[in-house]
Design a protein around this motif. Structure first.
Motif, PDB file in Angstrom:
ATOM      1  N   VAL A  98       0.779  -1.215   0.011  1.00 37.05           N
ATOM      2  CA  VAL A  98      -0.055   0.060   0.029  1.00 37.05           C
ATOM      3  C   VAL A  98       0.999   1.049  -0.066  1.00 37.05           C
ATOM      4  N   ARG A  99       0.750   2.109  -0.819  1.00 37.73           N
ATOM      5  CA  ARG A  99       1.580   3.246  -0.888  1.00 37.73           C
ATOM      6  C   ARG A  99       1.436   4.187   0.349  1.00 37.73           C
ATOM      7  N   LEU A 100       2.388   4.812   0.911  1.00 32.98           N
ATOM      8  CA  LEU A 100       2.646   5.330   1.869  1.00 32.98           C
ATOM      9  C   LEU A 100       1.564   6.211   2.522  1.00 32.98           C
ATOM     10  N   PRO A 101       0.862   6.992   1.749  1.00 40.46           N
ATOM     11  CA  PRO A 101      -0.204   8.027   2.091  1.00 40.46           C
ATOM     12  C   PRO A 101      -1.272   7.418   2.320  1.00 40.46           C
ATOM     13  N   HIS A 102      -1.416   6.206   1.915  1.00 44.12           N
ATOM     14  CA  HIS A 102      -2.697   5.509   2.118  1.00 44.12           C
ATOM     15  C   HIS A 102      -2.813   4.429   3.282  1.00 44.12           C
ATOM     16  N   ARG A 103      -1.628   4.301   3.817  1.00 43.43           N
ATOM     17  CA  ARG A 103      -1.418   3.092   4.983  1.00 43.43           C
ATOM     18  C   ARG A 103      -2.357   3.444   6.111  1.00 43.43           C
ATOM     19  N   ARG A 104      -2.659   2.346   6.895  1.00 51.99           N
ATOM     20  CA  ARG A 104      -3.603   2.575   8.068  1.00 51.99           C
ATOM     21  C   ARG A 104      -4.848   3.264   8.042  1.00 51.99           C
ATOM     22  N   ARG A 105      -5.430   2.734   6.812  1.00 51.69           N
ATOM     23  CA  ARG A 105      -6.822   3.408   6.579  1.00 51.69           C
ATOM     24  C   ARG A 105      -7.610   2.175   6.218  1.00 51.69           C
ATOM     25  N   GLY A 106      -7.286   0.906   6.561  1.00 49.80           N
ATOM     26  CA  GLY A 106      -8.149  -0.156   6.264  1.00 49.80           C
ATOM     27  C   GLY A 106      -8.076  -0.850   4.827  1.00 49.80           C
ATOM     28  N   LEU A 107      -7.205  -0.069   4.004  1.00 52.93           N
ATOM     29  CA  LEU A 107      -6.903  -0.567   2.555  1.00 52.93           C
ATOM     30  C   LEU A 107      -6.202  -2.322   2.737  1.00 52.93           C
ATOM     31  N   GLY A 108      -5.221  -2.404   3.603  1.00 48.72           N
ATOM     32  CA  GLY A 108      -4.678  -3.578   3.502  1.00 48.72           C
ATOM     33  C   GLY A 108      -5.532  -4.747   3.831  1.00 48.72           C
ATOM     34  N   THR A 109      -6.341  -4.420   4.885  1.00 47.74           N
ATOM     35  CA  THR A 109      -7.239  -5.429   5.070  1.00 47.74           C
ATOM     36  C   THR A 109      -8.378  -5.685   4.108  1.00 47.74           C
ATOM     37  N   ARG A 110      -8.863  -4.554   3.285  1.00 49.38           N
ATOM     38  CA  ARG A 110      -9.857  -5.069   2.442  1.00 49.38           C
ATOM     39  C   ARG A 110      -9.068  -5.729   0.811  1.00 49.38           C
ATOM     40  N   LEU A 111      -7.967  -5.285   0.761  1.00 47.38           N
ATOM     41  CA  LEU A 111      -7.014  -6.246  -0.222  1.00 47.38           C
ATOM     42  C   LEU A 111      -6.979  -7.664   0.239  1.00 47.38           C
ATOM     43  N   LEU A 112      -6.432  -8.001   1.313  1.00 46.96           N
ATOM     44  CA  LEU A 112      -6.489  -9.316   1.978  1.00 46.96           C
ATOM     45  C   LEU A 112      -7.692 -10.162   1.757  1.00 46.96           C
ATOM     46  N   GLU A 113      -8.932  -9.554   2.298  1.00 46.94           N
ATOM     47  CA  GLU A 113     -10.115 -10.021   2.117  1.00 46.94           C
ATOM     48  C   GLU A 113     -10.532 -10.284   0.632  1.00 46.94           C
ATOM     49  N   THR A 114      -9.998  -9.324  -0.324  1.00 46.73           N
ATOM     50  CA  THR A 114     -10.369  -9.766  -1.562  1.00 46.73           C
ATOM     51  C   THR A 114      -9.611 -10.892  -2.137  1.00 46.73           C
ATOM     52  N   VAL A 115      -8.187 -10.964  -1.897  1.00 46.33           N
ATOM     53  CA  VAL A 115      -7.519 -12.113  -2.216  1.00 46.33           C
ATOM     54  C   VAL A 115      -7.571 -13.556  -1.642  1.00 46.33           C
ATOM     55  N   THR A 116      -8.049 -13.432  -0.269  1.00 45.79           N
ATOM     56  CA  THR A 116      -8.250 -14.543   0.368  1.00 45.79           C
ATOM     57  C   THR A 116      -9.573 -15.299  -0.104  1.00 45.79           C
ATOM     58  N   ASP A 117     -10.632 -14.462  -0.398  1.00 47.85           N
ATOM     59  CA  ASP A 117     -12.005 -14.770  -0.897  1.00 47.85           C
ATOM     60  C   ASP A 117     -11.704 -15.507  -2.250  1.00 47.85           C
ATOM     61  N   TRP A 118     -11.114 -14.798  -2.982  1.00 45.10           N
ATOM     62  CA  TRP A 118     -10.570 -15.352  -4.329  1.00 45.10           C
ATOM     63  C   TRP A 118     -10.023 -16.800  -4.004  1.00 45.10           C
ATOM     64  N   ALA A 119      -8.894 -16.999  -3.361  1.00 44.30           N
ATOM     65  CA  ALA A 119      -7.964 -18.194  -3.171  1.00 44.30           C
ATOM     66  C   ALA A 119      -9.123 -19.275  -2.694  1.00 44.30           C
ATOM     67  N   ARG A 120      -9.759 -18.915  -1.741  1.00 40.47           N
ATOM     68  CA  ARG A 120     -10.843 -20.013  -1.083  1.00 40.47           C
ATOM     69  C   ARG A 120     -11.774 -20.500  -2.356  1.00 40.47           C
ATOM     70  N   ALA A 121     -12.185 -19.708  -2.962  1.00 40.59           N
ATOM     71  CA  ALA A 121     -13.182 -19.923  -4.107  1.00 40.59           C
ATOM     72  C   ALA A 121     -12.627 -20.803  -5.362  1.00 40.59           C
ATOM     73  N   GLU A 122     -11.136 -20.570  -5.474  1.00 39.55           N
ATOM     74  CA  GLU A 122     -10.475 -21.333  -6.220  1.00 39.55           C
ATOM     75  C   GLU A 122      -9.661 -22.792  -5.575  1.00 39.55           C
ATOM     76  N   GLY A 123     -10.156 -22.952  -4.358  1.00 38.96           N
ATOM     77  CA  GLY A 123      -9.725 -24.170  -3.814  1.00 38.96           C
ATOM     78  C   GLY A 123      -8.275 -24.086  -3.171  1.00 38.96           C
ATOM     79  N   PHE A 124      -7.825 -23.106  -3.029  1.00 34.52           N
ATOM     80  CA  PHE A 124      -6.442 -23.122  -2.166  1.00 34.52           C
ATOM     81  C   PHE A 124      -6.820 -23.436  -0.711  1.00 34.52           C
ATOM     82  N   ALA A 125      -5.757 -24.201  -0.203  1.00 34.19           N
ATOM     83  CA  ALA A 125      -5.688 -24.473   1.292  1.00 34.19           C
ATOM     84  C   ALA A 125      -5.051 -23.441   2.244  1.00 34.19           C
ATOM     85  N   TRP A 126      -3.808 -22.930   1.557  1.00 38.91           N
ATOM     86  CA  TRP A 126      -2.974 -22.037   2.237  1.00 38.91           C
ATOM     87  C   TRP A 126      -2.790 -21.084   1.548  1.00 38.91           C
ATOM     88  N   VAL A 127      -2.308 -19.778   2.075  1.00 46.42           N
ATOM     89  CA  VAL A 127      -1.749 -18.674   1.370  1.00 46.42           C
ATOM     90  C   VAL A 127      -0.485 -18.386   2.426  1.00 46.42           C
TER      91      VAL A 127
END
Length: 175
Positions: A98-127
């Protein structure tokens, strides 16, 4: 703000984002184990185009999501990619920033939610991920999200005169 998967027409904008993001390395906690950009713009472009074109499960596959502001600027990104050698197709390796001016605003959490939801849907067991020891804000985010530390490599990198450790973390998607 919108988070969406990147496609080939995004590659130039994404490569510029990566260059600007890596220029921030060390302005806050160090997040990359180098002082200078390790690739040219063309190498960044080609690496991503090749990874995005590969079928998930094939060697070298990668999927990238970016968070865009209302003007279309990339604020942060997360990618999942092939974990490595044969017999690891049930795992994906996470990279994000996350670019420096945009850190600590929940963006990292939203990105993690997005990628882990995709990984679960694709059948991955671990990240899996690796995070540098000095980057305690990222470690805190990952732990809060459910990642668990599984290894610590003391003095893994030598960056200039600095000894920098690397921490391996995993998220179990099966539960």
């Amino acid at each position: 703000m919108i988070i969406r998967p990147l496609v080939s027409s995004d590659v130039d904008r994404f490569a510029e984002h990566i260059v600007h993001h890596l220029a921030e390395n060390g302005l806050g906690p160090r997040f990359a184990p180098f002082d200078e950009l390790p690739r040219t713009m063309e190498q960044i472009r080609q690496r991503n185009l090749d990874g995005w074109a590969a079928k998930v499960g094939d060697t070298g596959w990668m999927r990238t999501w970016a968070a865009f502001d209302e003007d279309g600027a990339i604020l942060g990104h997360a990618d999942l990619r092939a974990r490595g050698p044969d017999h690891t197709g049930h795992r994906a390796l996470l990279g994000m920033g996350v670019r420096l001016p945009h850190r600590r605003r929940g963006l990292g959490t939203r990105l993690l939610e997005t990628v882990t939801d995709w990984a679960r849907a694709e059948g991955f067991a671990w990240v899996d991920l690796f995070v540098l020891e000095p980057n305690t804000p990222a470690q805190t985010l990952y732990r809060r999200f459910g990642f668990v530390e599984v290894c610590r490599y003391t003095d893994f990198f030598r960056i200039g005169d600095d000894s920098v450790g690397d921490i391996g973390m995993v998220l179990d998607l099966r539960g």
